[in-house]
Design an enzyme around this catalytic site. Structure first.
Site, short mmCIF file in Angstrom:
data_model
loop_
_atom_site.label_atom_id
_atom_site.label_comp_id
_atom_site.label_asym_id
_atom_site.label_seq_id
_atom_site.Cartn_x
_atom_site.Cartn_y
_atom_site.Cartn_z
N ARG A 1 0.82 -1.21 0.00
CA ARG A 1 0.00 0.00 0.00
C ARG A 1 0.86 1.26 0.00
O ARG A 1 0.51 2.25 0.65
CB ARG A 1 -0.95 0.04 1.21
CG ARG A 1 -2.10 -0.91 1.13
CD ARG A 1 -3.22 -0.35 0.26
NE ARG A 1 -4.17 -1.40 -0.09
CZ ARG A 1 -5.28 -1.66 0.57
NH1 ARG A 1 -5.62 -0.94 1.60
NH2 ARG A 1 -6.07 -2.64 0.19
N ARG B 1 -3.75 6.46 0.82
CA ARG B 1 -4.32 7.67 1.39
C ARG B 1 -3.40 8.43 2.33
O ARG B 1 -3.69 9.57 2.68
CB ARG B 1 -5.60 7.31 2.16
CG ARG B 1 -6.71 6.93 1.23
CD ARG B 1 -8.06 6.87 1.92
NE ARG B 1 -9.08 6.73 0.89
CZ ARG B 1 -9.63 7.76 0.26
NH1 ARG B 1 -9.34 8.99 0.58
NH2 ARG B 1 -10.51 7.55 -0.70
N ARG C 1 -7.62 10.83 -5.99
CA ARG C 1 -8.74 9.94 -5.68
C ARG C 1 -10.04 10.71 -5.45
O ARG C 1 -11.13 10.19 -5.70
CB ARG C 1 -8.40 9.07 -4.46
CG ARG C 1 -7.55 7.86 -4.78
CD ARG C 1 -8.38 6.72 -5.35
NE ARG C 1 -9.39 6.31 -4.38
CZ ARG C 1 -10.68 6.53 -4.49
NH1 ARG C 1 -11.16 7.14 -5.54
NH2 ARG C 1 -11.53 6.14 -3.56
N ASP D 1 -6.56 -3.14 -7.77
CA ASP D 1 -7.15 -3.78 -6.59
C ASP D 1 -7.38 -5.25 -6.88
O ASP D 1 -7.54 -5.65 -8.05
CB ASP D 1 -8.46 -3.12 -6.19
CG ASP D 1 -8.82 -3.49 -4.76
OD1 ASP D 1 -8.26 -2.89 -3.83
OD2 ASP D 1 -9.65 -4.41 -4.56
N TYR E 1 -14.43 -12.60 -0.24
CA TYR E 1 -15.10 -11.33 -0.58
C TYR E 1 -16.37 -11.57 -1.39
O TYR E 1 -17.38 -10.92 -1.20
CB TYR E 1 -14.18 -10.41 -1.38
CG TYR E 1 -13.22 -9.62 -0.52
CD1 TYR E 1 -13.68 -8.61 0.32
CD2 TYR E 1 -11.86 -9.86 -0.55
CE1 TYR E 1 -12.81 -7.88 1.11
CE2 TYR E 1 -10.97 -9.14 0.23
CZ TYR E 1 -11.46 -8.15 1.06
OH TYR E 1 -10.60 -7.44 1.85
O1 1CP Z 1 0.36 0.48 -3.35
C1 1CP Z 1 -0.19 -0.63 -3.40
O2 1CP Z 1 -0.06 -1.50 -2.54
C2 1CP Z 1 -0.94 -1.00 -4.67
C3 1CP Z 1 -2.35 -0.92 -4.63
C4 1CP Z 1 -3.27 -1.90 -3.94
C5 1CP Z 1 -3.12 -3.26 -3.63
C6 1CP Z 1 -1.89 -4.13 -3.76
C7 1CP Z 1 -4.59 -1.54 -3.58
C8 1CP Z 1 -5.17 -0.19 -3.73
N1 1CP Z 1 -5.25 -2.66 -3.16
C9 1CP Z 1 -4.37 -3.72 -3.15
C10 1CP Z 1 -4.68 -5.10 -2.81
C11 1CP Z 1 -5.83 -5.39 -1.93
N2 1CP Z 1 -7.10 -4.89 -2.00
C12 1CP Z 1 -5.81 -6.36 -0.93
C13 1CP Z 1 -4.62 -7.22 -0.61
C14 1CP Z 1 -3.68 -6.52 0.29
C15 1CP Z 1 -4.15 -6.38 1.71
O3 1CP Z 1 -4.29 -7.41 2.38
O4 1CP Z 1 -4.37 -5.21 2.11
C16 1CP Z 1 -7.08 -6.41 -0.32
C17 1CP Z 1 -7.53 -7.29 0.83
C18 1CP Z 1 -7.90 -5.47 -1.01
C19 1CP Z 1 -9.33 -5.20 -0.77
C20 1CP Z 1 -9.54 -3.79 -0.39
N3 1CP Z 1 -9.43 -2.75 -1.28
C21 1CP Z 1 -9.77 -3.26 0.90
C22 1CP Z 1 -9.92 -4.05 2.20
C23 1CP Z 1 -11.35 -4.20 2.56
C24 1CP Z 1 -11.61 -5.03 3.79
O5 1CP Z 1 -12.06 -4.44 4.79
O6 1CP Z 1 -11.43 -6.27 3.77
C25 1CP Z 1 -9.85 -1.86 0.76
C26 1CP Z 1 -10.12 -0.84 1.82
C27 1CP Z 1 -9.60 -1.57 -0.63
C28 1CP Z 1 -9.53 -0.23 -1.26
C29 1CP Z 1 -8.18 0.19 -1.68
N4 1CP Z 1 -7.40 -0.51 -2.59
C30 1CP Z 1 -6.24 0.18 -2.80
C31 1CP Z 1 -6.26 1.36 -1.99
C32 1CP Z 1 -5.20 2.40 -1.92
C33 1CP Z 1 -7.49 1.36 -1.28
C34 1CP Z 1 -7.98 2.42 -0.30
C35 1CP Z 1 -9.26 3.05 -0.67
C36 1CP Z 1 -9.25 4.34 -1.47
O7 1CP Z 1 -8.26 4.90 -1.88
O8 1CP Z 1 -10.38 4.84 -1.65
#
Ligand code: 1CP
Length: 368
Positions: free
Chosen positions: A38, A42, A51, A87, A165
């Site tokens: 990540r 944010r 965003r 994502d 999911y």
């Molecule tokens: O910089 C990076 O790491 C690249 C971008 C990236 C990656 C590798 C994002 C952007 N998402 C992911 C993978 C991802 N997405 C995972 C695996 C990694 C981990 O375990 O965190 C998972 C579980 C998700 C699902 C997801 N997407 C969640 C979790 C939800 C939950 O409660 O289970 C969330 C909050 C997101 C949104 C998201 N994806 C990425 C970002 C930066 C965000 C934040 C939201 C936003 O900017 O609005």
């Protein structure tokens, strides 16, 4: 560049910093490479600015935005690798499910899978090149724009994490709806996991063809399974993905390091280190020395500072990093956090983390 320019996956700029790729292959570069899960996120004001203008998945579908968000952290910190902004939930979308990112709630499925009959709603033969073409375009564009500074990592969610999911419909604390399937509908669970595996293999191969130089598979929900369930519903598919991707790449004379990150699966460290991945990613609940002993030098390791240690003062971050490096050693090691950065983290402390890894590891390599 105008939006209509065709960007092709060839003639990429020469790679200048290969410390990450060398460490992934078990070597000892001049310093330990470091990146953060990540790292696009944010906690960066410039990320929030982009965003704020667009819906999350529309952002994911824009190669220009994905490229910009991937490059942002590299402008601030001397990371040794980048990960494409996207994502894991783009795969359920490609299989026909509707997923929205709701502010304050996270990913939300409009119509999650409830019973085995719902599998019929999923597309049987997903044309990955058509459905996920936007990710491949983002990778190719980013690989050009990164100018060979550091390697670009592609990624996917693992089958069990995606399955959870698709059934839960979003984030969950118990994952009880998804686990109910494992105990009540094991055959349908395997059918779904197999369907996901087939899409994931094509998706990862497409990412390499587009320019990804390494691949990470995120089994973020491994820890919700016990060792027995992990061995039945996660591990075989993780293995199958690595084996099939590697075999297909080999046919083309290609080889790309693969990382498996099964969060909280410390009970399966031995199995993970024999699952055809070059690198095993670790969360912070595993002691570095014991991880080395248990994986017996078979794989490189990645991780695993507690992300919350970034709330510590900079001097303490430096001490924590030094101990982590002593535990892992400097060969076959990629420094990272044990999970992703949180939105309220201070970019200055991320800089202190990266600097501490470089500083302490350069000294350790010289003294060795
Ligand atoms: O910089 C990076 O790491 C690249 C971008 C990236 C990656 C590798 C994002 C952007 N998402 C992911 C993978 C991802 N997405 C995972 C695996 C990694 C981990 O375990 O965190 C998972 C579980 C998700 C699902 C997801 N997407 C969640 C979790 C939800 C939950 O409660 O289970 C969330 C909050 C997101 C949104 C998201 N994806 C990425 C970002 C930066 C965000 C934040 C939201 C936003 O900017 O609005």
């Amino acid at each position: 560049m105008s939006k209509n320019d065709v960007i092709l996956p060839k003639d990429f700029p020469e790679l200048k910093n290969d410390t990450f790729l060398r460490a992934a292959r078990g070597e000892e570069p001049e310093h330990v490479p470091v990146w953060c899960m990540r790292q696009a996120g944010r906690y960066l004001p410039e990320f929030r600015e982009i965003r704020a203008k667009k819906d999350f998945f529309d952002t994911c579908r824009s190669p220009e935005d994905c490229c910009e968000l991937t490059l942002q952290p590299l402008r601030r910190f001397p990371f040794d690798a980048s990960i494409i902004f996207s994502d894991i939930l783009v795969i359920p979308q490609a299989m026909g499910m509707d997923v929205q990112m709701l502010t304050g709630k996270g990913p939300t499925f409009t119509d999650p899978l409830k019973e085995p009959e719902d599998l019929q709603r999923l597309k049987a033969n997903v044309d990955v090149n058509k459905e996920l073409d936007y990710v491949f375009k983002a990778i190719t564009l980013t690989r050009h724009k990164i100018e060979g500074k550091v390697p670009l990592i592609g990624f996917t969610g693992a089958p069990w994490t995606l399955m959870s999911y698709m059934i839960e419909g979003g984030g969950s604390t118990t994952h009880s709806k998804a686990k109910r399937w494992l105990y009540r509908h094991p055959e349908s669970s395997h059918m779904l996991l197999k369907m996901l595996t087939d899409v994931i293999v094509e998706y990862l191969l497409g990412q390499v063809a587009a320019g990804a130089q390494a691949l990470q598979v995120f089994e973020s929900h491994a820890g919700i399974l016990g060792p027995v369930e992990f061995k039945e519903f996660s591990l075989p598919y993780l293995r199958d993905i690595a084996r099939r991707v590697k075999d297909r790449l080999k046919e083309k004379g290609q080889d790309v390091p693969m990382i498996v990150f099964a969060k909280d699966a410390h009970y399966a460290l031995e199995e993970l280190s024999a699952s055809h991945y070059e690198v095993v990613g670790l969360d912070w609940t595993i002691d570095p020395r014991s991880a080395r002993e248990r994986t017996g030098g078979k794989v490189s390791l990645q991780g695993n500072m507690d992300p919350c240690a970034l709330y510590a003062p900079k001097e303490l971050i430096s001490d924590i990093v030094k101990k982590m490096l002593e535990g892992f050693g400097t060969r076959g090691y990629i420094a990272n956090l044990g999970h992703g950065l949180y939105p309220d983290m201070d970019p200055e402390n991320v800089a202190a983390f990266v600097d501490a890894v470089h500083r302490h590891s350069k000294l350790a390599v010289k003294q060795a």
